[in-house]
Each structure stands twice: as structure tokens, then as C-alpha cells.
Design a protein around this motif. Structure first.
Motif, short mmCIF file in Angstrom:
data_model
loop_
_atom_site.label_atom_id
_atom_site.label_comp_id
_atom_site.label_asym_id
_atom_site.label_seq_id
_atom_site.Cartn_x
_atom_site.Cartn_y
_atom_site.Cartn_z
N VAL A 1 -39.81 65.22 13.62
CA VAL A 1 -39.44 66.17 12.56
C VAL A 1 -40.37 67.38 12.59
O VAL A 1 -39.93 68.52 12.47
CB VAL A 1 -39.47 65.47 11.18
N SER A 2 -41.66 67.13 12.76
CA SER A 2 -42.62 68.24 12.84
C SER A 2 -42.31 69.13 14.03
O SER A 2 -42.36 70.37 13.93
CB SER A 2 -44.04 67.70 12.96
N ASN A 3 -41.97 68.53 15.15
CA ASN A 3 -41.65 69.29 16.36
C ASN A 3 -40.40 70.14 16.14
O ASN A 3 -40.34 71.31 16.53
CB ASN A 3 -41.45 68.31 17.52
N VAL A 4 -39.39 69.56 15.52
CA VAL A 4 -38.15 70.31 15.23
C VAL A 4 -38.46 71.47 14.30
O VAL A 4 -37.96 72.60 14.50
CB VAL A 4 -37.08 69.37 14.64
N GLU A 5 -39.27 71.24 13.28
CA GLU A 5 -39.63 72.32 12.35
C GLU A 5 -40.36 73.44 13.09
O GLU A 5 -40.11 74.62 12.84
CB GLU A 5 -40.52 71.77 11.22
N HIS B 1 -40.06 74.30 16.19
CA HIS B 1 -39.12 75.04 17.05
C HIS B 1 -38.13 75.87 16.24
O HIS B 1 -37.72 76.94 16.67
CB HIS B 1 -38.36 74.06 17.97
N ILE B 2 -37.74 75.37 15.10
CA ILE B 2 -36.73 76.08 14.31
C ILE B 2 -37.33 77.25 13.54
O ILE B 2 -36.67 78.28 13.35
CB ILE B 2 -36.02 75.09 13.36
N ARG B 3 -38.57 77.13 13.11
CA ARG B 3 -39.20 78.19 12.32
C ARG B 3 -39.15 79.54 13.05
O ARG B 3 -38.68 80.54 12.47
CB ARG B 3 -40.65 77.81 11.98
N PRO B 4 -39.55 79.68 14.33
CA PRO B 4 -39.44 80.98 15.00
C PRO B 4 -38.00 81.45 15.16
O PRO B 4 -37.71 82.65 15.04
CB PRO B 4 -40.08 80.75 16.38
N ILE B 5 -37.10 80.50 15.38
CA ILE B 5 -35.69 80.89 15.52
C ILE B 5 -35.18 81.47 14.21
O ILE B 5 -34.49 82.50 14.20
CB ILE B 5 -34.85 79.66 15.96
N MET B 6 -35.53 80.84 13.09
CA MET B 6 -35.10 81.34 11.78
C MET B 6 -35.73 82.69 11.48
O MET B 6 -35.07 83.58 10.93
CB MET B 6 -35.44 80.33 10.69
#
Length: 154
Positions: free
Chosen positions: A100-104, A106-111
Motif C-alpha cells: 500500500v505504501s509503495n502504491v501511494e 507511485h500514485i502521488r506523483p501521477i496525481m
């Protein structure tokens, strides 16, 4: 067992009473024998009834104890399974946390990138829509003013 002890006691009492009856006058003996017979029958019926009640109570107690034993056995069989499931759930939760931390991460810069690209577009759209709504508002105000200026129908 209890019934046979009680029955033996009744017989002993009857014999003891019977020996005393032998010394009585013959006509009193007949009355005493019939009274003793009635007394013995009454005592026998009372003892039988009490014994049956006791047997029923013992059976009910045995059934209650059996049900309790089944419930405790079931609980003791299920508890290890519950403990195992809880342990596996805890392990799974610990394994999922890094994911979950890894997904967060990766998604934070995309968002942020998405917001950076979309913000100017949304601001531009808002500006155009705002201008259009201002024009429409003025138009409706003019129409309202014009209709107020018309003479009432006759």
C-alpha cells in the motif's frame, strides 16, 4: 439401587410391625393387617413416585451435562481455527502494508502531474463559462427589463 434399599426398609418395617400384631387380639389383628397392607401400598406408591422423579431429574441433569460437554468440545475445536485465522490475517496485513505504501508513493506523483496539467484547462474552461454566464445573465436582465416596460394587456 436406592429403590431396592427403600423397599428392603419397608419390608423390615412391615415384618417388625407384623410381629407386634401377633400379640394383639385376633379381631384387632385383621384390622391391623389391612391397615398395614394399606400403609405398605401407600409407602410403595410414594417410594415409586419419588424414585421416578429422581430418575427423571438425573436424566435431565445428564442431558444438560452432555450438552455442555458438546458445546465445550465444539468451542475447543473451533478456537484453534479462529486463532489461526487471526494470525494469518495479521500476517497478511503486515504483508500488504508495504504494498500500500509503495502504491501511494507511485500514485502521488501521477496525481500531482495530473493536477498540474488539468488545473490550467479547468481554469480556462471556468473562465470561458464564467464569461458566457455573465453574458446570459445580462441578456436575461435586459429581457426582464423589456417585459416590465411593456404596457399591461388590456
Amino acid at each position: 439401587m436406592k429403590f431396592s434399599i427403600i423397599a428392603a426398609l419397608v419390608v423390615v418395617l412391615a415384618v417388625a410391625h407384623g410381629t407386634e400384631a401377633g400379640s394383639l387380639v385376633k379381631r384387632d389383628a385383621q384390622i391391623n393387617v389391612s391397615q398395614m397392607t394399606k400403609l405398605i401400598k401407600d409407602m410403595s406408591a410414594s417410594i415409586t413416585s419419588a424414585t421416578q422423579d429422581m430418575v427423571e431429574k438425573v436424566k435431565a441433569l445428564e442431558m444438560t451435562n452432555t450438552a455442555q460437554t458438546y458445546a465445550e468440545n465444539g468451542r475447543s475445536q473451533i478456537q484453534p481455527l479462529v486463532d489461526k485465522v487471526m494470525a494469518e490475517a495479521t500476517k497478511l496485513q503486515e504483508q500488504v502494508k508495504p504494498l500500500v505504501s509503495n502504491v501511494e508513493e507511485h500514485i502521488r506523483p501521477i496525481m500531482e502531474n495530473f493536477n498540474t496539467q488539468v488545473k490550467p484547462l479547468s481554469d480556462n474552461f471556468y473562465g470561458q463559462v464564467k464569461a458566457l454566464t455573465d453574458v446570459m445573465e445580462k441578456f436575461f436582465q435586459q429581457v426582464t427589463d423589456s417585459t416590465k416596460a411593456l404596457p399591461p394587456p388590456q
